[in-house]
Design a protein around this motif. Structure first.
Motif, PDB file in Angstrom:
ATOM      1  N   ALA A 105     -72.798  35.255 -12.878  1.00  0.00           N
ATOM      2  CA  ALA A 105     -71.323  35.852 -13.328  1.00  0.00           C
ATOM      3  C   ALA A 105     -71.415  37.281 -13.242  1.00  0.00           C
ATOM      4  CB  ALA A 105     -70.888  35.255 -14.582  1.00  0.00           C
ATOM      5  N   CYS A 108     -71.598  38.281  -9.711  1.00  0.00           N
ATOM      6  CA  CYS A 108     -70.622  38.092  -9.110  1.00  0.00           C
ATOM      7  C   CYS A 108     -69.451  38.967  -9.268  1.00  0.00           C
ATOM      8  CB  CYS A 108     -70.062  36.704  -9.444  1.00  0.00           C
ATOM      9  SG  CYS A 108     -68.611  36.280  -8.417  1.00  0.00           S
ATOM     10  N   ALA A 115     -64.562  34.960  -8.624  1.00  0.00           N
ATOM     11  CA  ALA A 115     -65.243  34.257  -9.805  1.00  0.00           C
ATOM     12  C   ALA A 115     -63.750  33.471 -10.395  1.00  0.00           C
ATOM     13  CB  ALA A 115     -65.764  35.082 -10.755  1.00  0.00           C
TER      14      ALA A 115
END
Length: 182
Positions: A105, A108, A115
């Motif tokens: 994450a 990203c 996301a």
């Protein structure tokens, strides 16, 4: 390629159904399942972990910080965390990448990739809302698992498909999982 992460929040069926839809649509995906999610999968579904893993093209272990998916040089288009626990949400919002899900994450968001975060908690504390706001301000799409009831849902599966269809919409993937306004 889409990375799908399933965390230990209730509602793991949303993540499983997303994997099924991606497979049906022949869209390459990678999967990460948290340790807590494995427990919730056993509690909430009759699915076997290996069967869920087999829905993915690639699988990464939850605590493998050396996994290629954790690098900014690893190419993937988007990430969907479905469902997203408040612990994972907080870790991501505060830059605490201590496992494969929170690290991917982080990658990203820093690489400005798409996301989609699907939080599953009710009611929400102020801290939860602030963490969602932080991630939204960084470009994440916050998509709570809130089924719509305007599509004449006849079953729980219809409600699950509605949410998964909305996730696919947010990932810019055409789908027909729910009835749209005409």
């Amino acid at each position: 390629m889409i990375v799908v992460a399933i965390t230990g929040a209730s509602g793991v069926i949303y993540g499983i159904r997303l994997l099924e839809a991606l497979k049906e649509l022949e869209i390459e995906n990678s999967l990460i399942i948290s340790d807590a999610a494995k427990t919730v999968i056993e509690s909430e579904t009759d699915r076997q972990i290996d069967d869920i893993i087999n829905l993915a093209d690639n699988y990464y272990e939850f605590n493998d910080l050396t996994a290629s998916v954790n690098s900014g040089s690893f190419k993937f288009d988007s990430l969907a965390i479905v469902p997203c626990s408040m612990k994972t949400l907080s870790s991501i919002a505060n830059g605490y990448g201590d496992n494969t899900i929170t690290r991917v994450a982080d990658v990203c968001l820093k690489e400005r990739r798409r996301a989609v975060i699907v939080p599953r908690e009710t009611p929400l504390r102020t801290a939860h809302i602030q963490n969602m706001l932080t991630l939204s301000q960084e470009g994440a799409i916050i998509l709570p698992a809130m089924p719509g009831f305007y599509s004449d849902h006849d079953s729980v599966d219809d409600q699950i498909n509605f949410v998964v269809g909305k996730i696919l919409d947010s990932l810019k993937i055409e789908n027909k999982l729910f009835k749209r306004w005409e």
